[in-house]
Scaffold this motif. Sequence first.
Motif, PDB file in Angstrom:
ATOM      1  N   ASP A   1     -30.223  38.464 -19.377  1.00 56.65           N
ATOM      2  CA  ASP A   1     -31.183  39.566 -19.437  1.00 56.65           C
ATOM      3  C   ASP A   1     -31.511  40.150 -18.073  1.00 56.65           C
ATOM      4  O   ASP A   1     -31.812  41.349 -17.973  1.00 56.65           O
ATOM      5  CB  ASP A   1     -32.490  39.107 -20.100  1.00 56.65           C
ATOM      6  CG  ASP A   1     -32.300  38.764 -21.567  1.00 56.65           C
ATOM      7  OD1 ASP A   1     -31.325  39.266 -22.161  1.00 56.65           O
ATOM      8  OD2 ASP A   1     -33.101  37.977 -22.108  1.00 56.65           O
ATOM      9  N   ASP A   2     -31.496  39.324 -17.025  1.00 57.07           N
ATOM     10  CA  ASP A   2     -31.842  39.856 -15.709  1.00 57.07           C
ATOM     11  C   ASP A   2     -30.638  39.917 -14.758  1.00 57.07           C
ATOM     12  O   ASP A   2     -30.788  40.048 -13.547  1.00 57.07           O
ATOM     13  CB  ASP A   2     -32.987  39.060 -15.073  1.00 57.07           C
ATOM     14  CG  ASP A   2     -32.710  37.574 -14.989  1.00 57.07           C
ATOM     15  OD1 ASP A   2     -31.652  37.131 -15.447  1.00 57.07           O
ATOM     16  OD2 ASP A   2     -33.568  36.855 -14.458  1.00 57.07           O
TER      17      ASP A   2
ATOM     18  N   ASP B   1     -27.704  41.865 -13.024  1.00 56.77           N
ATOM     19  CA  ASP B   1     -27.512  43.259 -12.614  1.00 56.77           C
ATOM     20  C   ASP B   1     -26.519  43.949 -13.553  1.00 56.77           C
ATOM     21  O   ASP B   1     -25.369  43.518 -13.672  1.00 56.77           O
ATOM     22  CB  ASP B   1     -26.978  43.288 -11.179  1.00 56.77           C
ATOM     23  CG  ASP B   1     -26.840  44.701 -10.615  1.00 56.77           C
ATOM     24  OD1 ASP B   1     -26.912  45.664 -11.397  1.00 56.77           O
ATOM     25  OD2 ASP B   1     -26.646  44.821  -9.398  1.00 56.77           O
TER      26      ASP B   1
ATOM     27  N   SER C   1     -28.050  35.148 -11.480  1.00 62.89           N
ATOM     28  CA  SER C   1     -29.339  35.450 -12.087  1.00 62.89           C
ATOM     29  C   SER C   1     -29.789  34.274 -12.940  1.00 62.89           C
ATOM     30  O   SER C   1     -29.027  33.331 -13.175  1.00 62.89           O
ATOM     31  CB  SER C   1     -29.259  36.711 -12.948  1.00 62.89           C
ATOM     32  OG  SER C   1     -28.502  36.468 -14.118  1.00 62.89           O
TER      33      SER C   1
ATOM     34  N   THR D   1     -24.793  32.846 -14.803  1.00 61.46           N
ATOM     35  CA  THR D   1     -26.228  32.801 -15.091  1.00 61.46           C
ATOM     36  C   THR D   1     -26.703  31.359 -15.142  1.00 61.46           C
ATOM     37  O   THR D   1     -26.083  30.507 -15.789  1.00 61.46           O
ATOM     38  CB  THR D   1     -26.558  33.516 -16.419  1.00 61.46           C
ATOM     39  OG1 THR D   1     -25.855  32.894 -17.496  1.00 61.46           O
ATOM     40  CG2 THR D   1     -26.167  34.979 -16.347  1.00 61.46           C
TER      41      THR D   1
ATOM     42  N   SER E   1     -30.711  34.511 -16.268  1.00 61.81           N
ATOM     43  CA  SER E   1     -30.098  34.638 -17.587  1.00 61.81           C
ATOM     44  C   SER E   1     -29.353  35.960 -17.686  1.00 61.81           C
ATOM     45  O   SER E   1     -29.353  36.762 -16.738  1.00 61.81           O
ATOM     46  CB  SER E   1     -31.171  34.579 -18.678  1.00 61.81           C
ATOM     47  OG  SER E   1     -32.028  35.705 -18.582  1.00 61.81           O
TER      48      SER E   1
ATOM     49  N   GLY F   1     -37.967  31.244 -12.940  1.00 63.97           N
ATOM     50  CA  GLY F   1     -37.354  32.052 -11.886  1.00 63.97           C
ATOM     51  C   GLY F   1     -36.870  31.182 -10.739  1.00 63.97           C
ATOM     52  O   GLY F   1     -37.191  29.988 -10.662  1.00 63.97           O
TER      53      GLY F   1
END
Length: 293
Positions: A194-195, A197, A190, A238, A192, A265
């Motif tokens: 925060d996103d 899974d 991902s 990340t 970071s 992103g």
Amino acid sequence: MAGITAALVKELRDMTGAGMMDAKKALTETNGDMDGAVDWLRTKGLSKAAKKADRVAAEGLVSIAVKDGVGVAVEVNSETDFVAKNADFQAMVKDITAAAFTASDVEGLKAAEVNGKAVADHITDKIAKIGENMSVRRLAKIEGGNVAAYVHNAATDGMGKIGVLVAIDGDNVDFARQVAMHIAAINPASLSEDDLDPAIVEKERTVLTEQARESGKPENIIENMIKGRMKKFFSEVTLLNQSFVIDPDKTVAEAAKDAGVTITGFIRMEVGEGVEKKSEDFAAEVAATAKGN
């Protein structure tokens, strides 16, 4: 135990680097569940590498393109790598990629028109001509102030086995392309924490907790051990927390700041990702046939 074959034990050994008896014990403890066996070995500190075995069966190409701050990535599969090198196949993939800018999902892409004919019909025509099954498997899109693209081991312009798109706020597209190369090589889960899974985070925390408790240390020490190991985990999976391959003394986030951009992103698409190779057990097939007679 009857279901735990030598082939299954070998597959687990190849995935983890564990010894034969350890692999067999792990499968026994988890009733033959491969993912569970990997976690069991990690908990016991017996897995040398928690990587998955290569189960990719699909061939074909990932194709990427960028237009007006929008990037698209499309995976088109074929049965063999030979067809993926075919000029007719590549031309078809290029047309499909151009049509992807007008679609929001795979079904929409199949219905999109190329030269007055639906993509799905173009594929049907190509199957008849080349004599091999083909399909559009995935479509992903990303938007940003700028979008950089990179194809690893390109078969032709914009197509290969791995395609990466990186969206940024800022004008340093050369830096963004370096980040795309990093993503192709390192494959972050991902952008970071925060996103990431939540299921992946919870699974890792569970494994690390069991590992720490195996040490027999007091609970307060165990908590600190888990925090430290989770921080290391995030730094590995990340993108923004990873060491930048171009300058390992910096994280990707630090390198982005120095380059005057914000990474918003990314998309990384690899041919055959997540497709499990069908394993044929000829001996078992013969035995089953014999029992039926």
